[in-house]
Design a protein around this motif. Structure first.
Motif, PDB file in Angstrom:
ATOM      1  N   PHE A  34       0.907  -1.086   0.011  1.00  0.00           N
ATOM      2  CA  PHE A  34       0.008  -0.005  -0.013  1.00  0.00           C
ATOM      3  C   PHE A  34       0.861   1.214   0.061  1.00  0.00           C
ATOM      4  CE2 PHE A  34      -4.093  -1.786   1.307  1.00  0.00           C
ATOM      5  CZ  PHE A  34      -3.937  -2.979   1.609  1.00  0.00           C
ATOM      6  N   TYR A  36       0.210   5.203   1.423  1.00  0.00           N
ATOM      7  CA  TYR A  36      -0.602   6.316   1.974  1.00  0.00           C
ATOM      8  C   TYR A  36      -0.009   7.767   2.021  1.00  0.00           C
ATOM      9  CZ  TYR A  36      -3.514   2.770   3.963  1.00  0.00           C
ATOM     10  OH  TYR A  36      -4.304   1.648   4.129  1.00  0.00           O
ATOM     11  N   PHE A  46      -5.435   6.935   1.896  1.00  0.00           N
ATOM     12  CA  PHE A  46      -5.219   5.944   0.972  1.00  0.00           C
ATOM     13  C   PHE A  46      -5.114   6.529  -0.365  1.00  0.00           C
ATOM     14  CE2 PHE A  46      -5.127   1.778  -0.632  1.00  0.00           C
ATOM     15  CZ  PHE A  46      -6.089   1.773  -1.940  1.00  0.00           C
ATOM     16  N   LYS A  49      -3.206   0.313  -3.685  1.00  0.00           N
ATOM     17  CA  LYS A  49      -2.743  -0.960  -3.208  1.00  0.00           C
ATOM     18  C   LYS A  49      -2.402  -1.807  -4.331  1.00  0.00           C
ATOM     19  CE  LYS A  49      -7.460  -2.582  -2.356  1.00  0.00           C
ATOM     20  NZ  LYS A  49      -8.452  -2.988  -1.602  1.00  0.00           N
ATOM     21  N   THR A  97      -3.260 -10.250   9.926  1.00  0.00           N
ATOM     22  CA  THR A  97      -4.673  -9.823   9.553  1.00  0.00           C
ATOM     23  C   THR A  97      -4.766  -8.393  10.129  1.00  0.00           C
ATOM     24  OG1 THR A  97      -5.381 -12.060   9.211  1.00  0.00           O
ATOM     25  CG2 THR A  97      -7.163 -10.170   9.452  1.00  0.00           C
ATOM     26  N   TYR A  98      -4.337  -8.232  11.264  1.00  0.00           N
ATOM     27  CA  TYR A  98      -4.679  -6.925  12.132  1.00  0.00           C
ATOM     28  C   TYR A  98      -3.487  -5.912  12.511  1.00  0.00           C
ATOM     29  CZ  TYR A  98      -8.746  -9.983  13.058  1.00  0.00           C
ATOM     30  OH  TYR A  98      -9.721 -10.757  12.841  1.00  0.00           O
ATOM     31  N   TYR A 100      -0.465  -3.486  10.410  1.00  0.00           N
ATOM     32  CA  TYR A 100       0.390  -2.957   9.104  1.00  0.00           C
ATOM     33  C   TYR A 100       1.738  -2.686   9.813  1.00  0.00           C
ATOM     34  CZ  TYR A 100      -2.932  -1.473   5.507  1.00  0.00           C
ATOM     35  OH  TYR A 100      -3.791  -1.652   4.433  1.00  0.00           O
TER      36      TYR A 100
ATOM     37  N   GLU B  96     -12.396  -6.328   7.924  1.00  0.00           N
ATOM     38  CA  GLU B  96     -11.616  -7.793   7.939  1.00  0.00           C
ATOM     39  C   GLU B  96     -11.342  -8.005   6.415  1.00  0.00           C
ATOM     40  OE1 GLU B  96     -12.898 -10.333  11.032  1.00  0.00           O
ATOM     41  OE2 GLU B  96     -11.339 -11.892  10.321  1.00  0.00           O
ATOM     42  N   GLY B  97     -10.423  -8.436   6.116  1.00  0.00           N
ATOM     43  CA  GLY B  97     -10.091  -8.988   4.763  1.00  0.00           C
ATOM     44  C   GLY B  97      -9.772  -8.226   3.706  1.00  0.00           C
ATOM     45  N   ASN B  98     -10.285  -6.833   4.051  1.00  0.00           N
ATOM     46  CA  ASN B  98      -9.984  -5.804   2.942  1.00  0.00           C
ATOM     47  C   ASN B  98      -9.029  -4.708   3.903  1.00  0.00           C
ATOM     48  OD1 ASN B  98      -9.433  -3.393   1.717  1.00  0.00           O
ATOM     49  ND2 ASN B  98     -11.653  -2.976   1.695  1.00  0.00           N
ATOM     50  N   TYR B  99      -7.584  -5.099   3.419  1.00  0.00           N
ATOM     51  CA  TYR B  99      -6.417  -4.656   4.291  1.00  0.00           C
ATOM     52  C   TYR B  99      -6.427  -2.994   4.372  1.00  0.00           C
ATOM     53  CZ  TYR B  99      -5.047  -9.321   4.944  1.00  0.00           C
ATOM     54  OH  TYR B  99      -4.880 -10.617   5.430  1.00  0.00           O
ATOM     55  N   GLY B 100      -7.283  -2.313   3.547  1.00  0.00           N
ATOM     56  CA  GLY B 100      -6.885  -1.049   3.537  1.00  0.00           C
ATOM     57  C   GLY B 100      -7.545  -0.274   4.832  1.00  0.00           C
ATOM     58  N   TYR B 101      -6.773   0.485   5.297  1.00  0.00           N
ATOM     59  CA  TYR B 101      -7.200   1.536   6.484  1.00  0.00           C
ATOM     60  C   TYR B 101      -7.771   2.634   6.066  1.00  0.00           C
ATOM     61  CZ  TYR B 101      -4.140  -1.002   9.791  1.00  0.00           C
ATOM     62  OH  TYR B 101      -3.408  -2.073  10.505  1.00  0.00           O
TER      63      TYR B 101
END
Lengths: 112, 112
Positions: A34, A36, A46, A49, A97-98, A100, B96-101
């Motif tokens: 990604f 940013y 953003f 990606k 998963t949680y 960056y 969850e599962g879409n990693y964009g913040y």
């Protein structure tokens, strides 16, 4: 260990010239990557990606990034820089998963 | 409508005080985060919550206590503030599962 590196603290470019902000990665498996952007006194926004597919990814504000697996790079590019592009740019990759991991940031200065 | 909103935007307080920062997201995302950006602009994850459950606590001192009353809110309470806590704190959310913040605009905490 997984990591994302931005080798340049600052990049200066003249308005109208092409710009490149560099990012290299070390992640296991297929990387998700990604970019940013952070404008002064603002949160990160953003830009684009890479998940899979075409190595050239197009994003917001005319930016694009090229995924290069052999060089483990994901450089951010724009064909013609604007003064308003001056900001702090972060490359990032998910670590699980949680979470960056972010690069250290590159300050882009576009000179009029 | 602001997607991820943090309050306050600025917080100046004395050492030893206790303070809270609030975060709310209206995106319906499952996961929320707190990141700390230090004076060199490095971004480091502090906590992540998924559906109100703590998932990641990145070796943050226990003076920092996050609380998630529901999946749209993640507040950060800090006890006994120290000079080294001065930083910009960013809240973020993702599906969850879409990693964009999606990031909030940040809270600049200054401890004097």
């Amino acid at each position: 260990a997984q990591s994302v590196a931005q080798p340049e603290d600052q990049v200066n470019v003249a308005e109208g010239n092409p710009l490149t902000v560099k990012c290299t990665y070390s992640v296991s498996g297929n990387p998700y990557l990604f970019w940013y952007v952070q404008y002064p006194n603002r949160g990160l926004q953003f830009l684009l990606k890479y998940i899979t597919g075409d190595n050239l990814v197009k994003g917001s504000y005319g930016f694009e990034a090229e995924f290069n697996k052999s060089q483990t790079s994901f450089h951010l590019k724009k064909p013609s820089a604007l003064v308003s592009d001056s900001a702090l740019y972060f490359c990032a990759a998910p670590f699980g998963t949680y979470k960056y991991i972010f690069g250290t940031g590159t300050r882009l200065k576009v000179l009029a | 409508d602001t997607a991820v909103s943090q309050t306050p935007k600025y917080l100046v307080t004395q050492m030893g005080n206790d303070k809270s920062i609030k975060c709310e997201q209206n995106l319906g995302h499952d996961t929320m985060y707190w990141y700390k950006q230090d004076s060199k602009k490095f971004l480091k994850i502090m906590f992540s919550y998924n559906n109100k459950e703590l998932i990641i606590n990145e070796t943050v001192p226990n003076r920092f206590s996050p609380k998630s009353p529901d999946k749209a809110h993640l507040n950060l309470h800090i006890n006994s503030l120290e000079l080294g806590d001065s930083a910009v704190y960013f809240c973020a959310s993702s599906q969850e599962g879409n990693y964009g913040y999606t990031f909030g605009s940040g809270t600049r905490l200054t401890v004097v």
